[in-house]
Design an enzyme around this catalytic site. Sequence first.
Site, PDB file in Angstrom:
ATOM      1  N   ASP A  70     -77.663 -21.936  12.332  1.00 19.39           N
ATOM      2  CA  ASP A  70     -77.482 -20.531  12.691  1.00 19.39           C
ATOM      3  C   ASP A  70     -78.362 -19.707  11.750  1.00 19.39           C
ATOM      4  O   ASP A  70     -78.080 -19.587  10.561  1.00 19.39           O
ATOM      5  CB  ASP A  70     -75.995 -20.158  12.552  1.00 19.39           C
ATOM      6  N   ARG A 117     -79.081 -16.670  38.170  1.00 23.10           N
ATOM      7  CA  ARG A 117     -78.411 -17.357  37.050  1.00 23.10           C
ATOM      8  C   ARG A 117     -79.297 -18.440  36.443  1.00 23.10           C
ATOM      9  O   ARG A 117     -79.087 -18.877  35.327  1.00 23.10           O
ATOM     10  CB  ARG A 117     -77.057 -17.928  37.506  1.00 23.10           C
ATOM     11  N   LYS A 172     -78.009  -9.019  16.230  1.00 23.37           N
ATOM     12  CA  LYS A 172     -78.187  -8.558  14.853  1.00 23.37           C
ATOM     13  C   LYS A 172     -79.649  -8.172  14.609  1.00 23.37           C
ATOM     14  O   LYS A 172     -80.138  -7.248  15.217  1.00 23.37           O
ATOM     15  CB  LYS A 172     -77.673  -9.637  13.906  1.00 23.37           C
ATOM     16  N   TYR A 197     -69.728 -18.244  10.360  1.00 21.90           N
ATOM     17  CA  TYR A 197     -69.312 -17.067  11.114  1.00 21.90           C
ATOM     18  C   TYR A 197     -67.945 -17.351  11.759  1.00 21.90           C
ATOM     19  O   TYR A 197     -67.747 -18.422  12.342  1.00 21.90           O
ATOM     20  CB  TYR A 197     -70.364 -16.769  12.188  1.00 21.90           C
TER      21      TYR A 197
HETATM   22  C1  LIG Z   1     -72.503 -12.110  14.913  1.00 24.78           C
HETATM   23  C2  LIG Z   1     -72.776 -13.536  14.604  1.00 24.78           C
HETATM   24  C3  LIG Z   1     -72.589 -14.543  15.555  1.00 24.78           C
HETATM   25  C4  LIG Z   1     -72.014 -14.251  16.940  1.00 24.78           C
HETATM   26  O1  LIG Z   1     -72.894 -13.517  17.720  1.00 24.78           O
HETATM   27  P1  LIG Z   1     -72.439 -12.464  18.868  1.00 24.78           P
HETATM   28  O2  LIG Z   1     -73.727 -11.933  19.343  1.00 24.78           O
HETATM   29  O3  LIG Z   1     -71.527 -11.473  18.221  1.00 24.78           O
HETATM   30  O4  LIG Z   1     -71.697 -13.264  19.904  1.00 24.78           O
HETATM   31  C5  LIG Z   1     -72.907 -15.847  15.213  1.00 24.78           C
HETATM   32  N1  LIG Z   1     -73.372 -16.145  13.980  1.00 24.78           N
HETATM   33  C6  LIG Z   1     -73.551 -15.211  13.027  1.00 24.78           C
HETATM   34  C7  LIG Z   1     -74.066 -15.607  11.679  1.00 24.78           C
HETATM   35  C8  LIG Z   1     -73.259 -13.876  13.295  1.00 24.78           C
HETATM   36  O5  LIG Z   1     -73.432 -12.944  12.340  1.00 24.78           O
END
Ligand SMILES: *Cc1c(COP(=O)(O)O)cnc(C)c1O
Length: 416
Positions: free
Chosen positions: A207, A76, A232, A129
């Site tokens: 982000d 971990r 993504k 998001y």
């Molecule tokens: C999908 C997404 C998240 C969350 O990420 P996960 O991998 O689904 O937990 C956060 N910010 C943005 C802009 C996203 O598109």
Amino acid sequence: MLHLRVTAFRGTADGQYAFTMSLSEQQAAALSAETVVVAAGRPPRERDQPVNHPVVLSSTYFGTGALGDGDRGYGRYSNPTWDPFEEALGQLEGSKLPGLLYSSGLAAVSSALSLIPPGGVLVMPAHSYSGSLVMASELAQKEFVELRTVDIADTDAVKAALAPNGPNARAASMLWLESPTNPMLGIADVQALTAAAHAVGAIVVTDNTFSTPLVQQPLALGSDVVLHSVTKYLAGHSDVVLGALVTSNADIRSALLHNRTIHGGIAGPFEAWLALRGLRTLALRIERSQASAMVLAERLGAHPAIESIRFPGLPADPGHERAKAQMKGFGSIICVQVAPAAGLSGADTADKLVRALQLWLPATSLGGVESLIERRRRHTAEPVSVPENLVRLSVGIENVEDLWADLKRALDSLGG
Ligand SMILES: *Cc1c(COP(=O)(O)O)cnc(C)c1O
């Protein structure tokens, strides 16, 4: 202000990042990002070394020293399969420190929000998001934080929200930035907002999921922490769920690492390995999908079945000038509002469009090699300020004429 417990798992007495980088800091700075995605995170250039790191499946490590005292210790705390991805991402974001990998983007969101002191003020885009917004709202309901949501494109409104106000006359502890926002594609003036946040002593988290470090460099624009849903673009093949944080600040990194270890939002080694494999082609994928998105946005904007379009690459888009100044390209997410067809609501027309497609995949998520499309308001968590007829398109790497032919056929069939 930060609660720090330095956990030097890979460590030296003064740091937590003693493992050898495959590209030196100078090398990484001299190479273009298109090369760094390929060259970073490799095993040493020595006889019979593999060119890729293996997947290490082990929950513990041989050792007799105190845990957290420079050894890997336990699964971990650390895993050798995380290191090459963390090294590559740190270098891509322009940090001299490796990034931190998490089990999901939202695990990274949770860890970043843990930097806010109890009762501190969080300023966040009203169109962040949806998962980030839900998490922040739930923390606010429990009075762990005070949440102020803002139109992130309105610089004066954000500055006002950062300043001391509210029942306790508090200034912000954290500014959350997302630019472009998901799904409204609002563009923040990252540099101006970062400076305003620092002037009141707030930490800035950006982000950067939509842009990736190849398109936007939040640390260079002044952010303290960069966040990714690695799920993504970075991994890029819709086959893993992972998240990451990057910072250049060693104290912040220690606090985040401690949080990851204690809250346990760690990545599986196989997912980490897949993410690095996906990262190798990031530059090619971004180049193709951005170019296709530009072509598709121009054509969509001119189609009579489209009521309105948001894409920062279009000169008429309200975010165009800002995006041009702070991004290298405009990303490959397009949002359109569909004109209601005769006898149908906007929402039903948008659903009809999504169902009429044969190549575009109707699915949530984005940033994969395959083109995805969805009506965002089908999710109950989506803010009601997102229009019912809004459809988000994530442009993949297929042939652009094939993508357009499918869209055009479906749009023509709506009979607006
Ligand atoms: C999908 C997404 C998240 C969350 O990420 P996960 O991998 O689904 O937990 C956060 N910010 C943005 C802009 C996203 O598109």
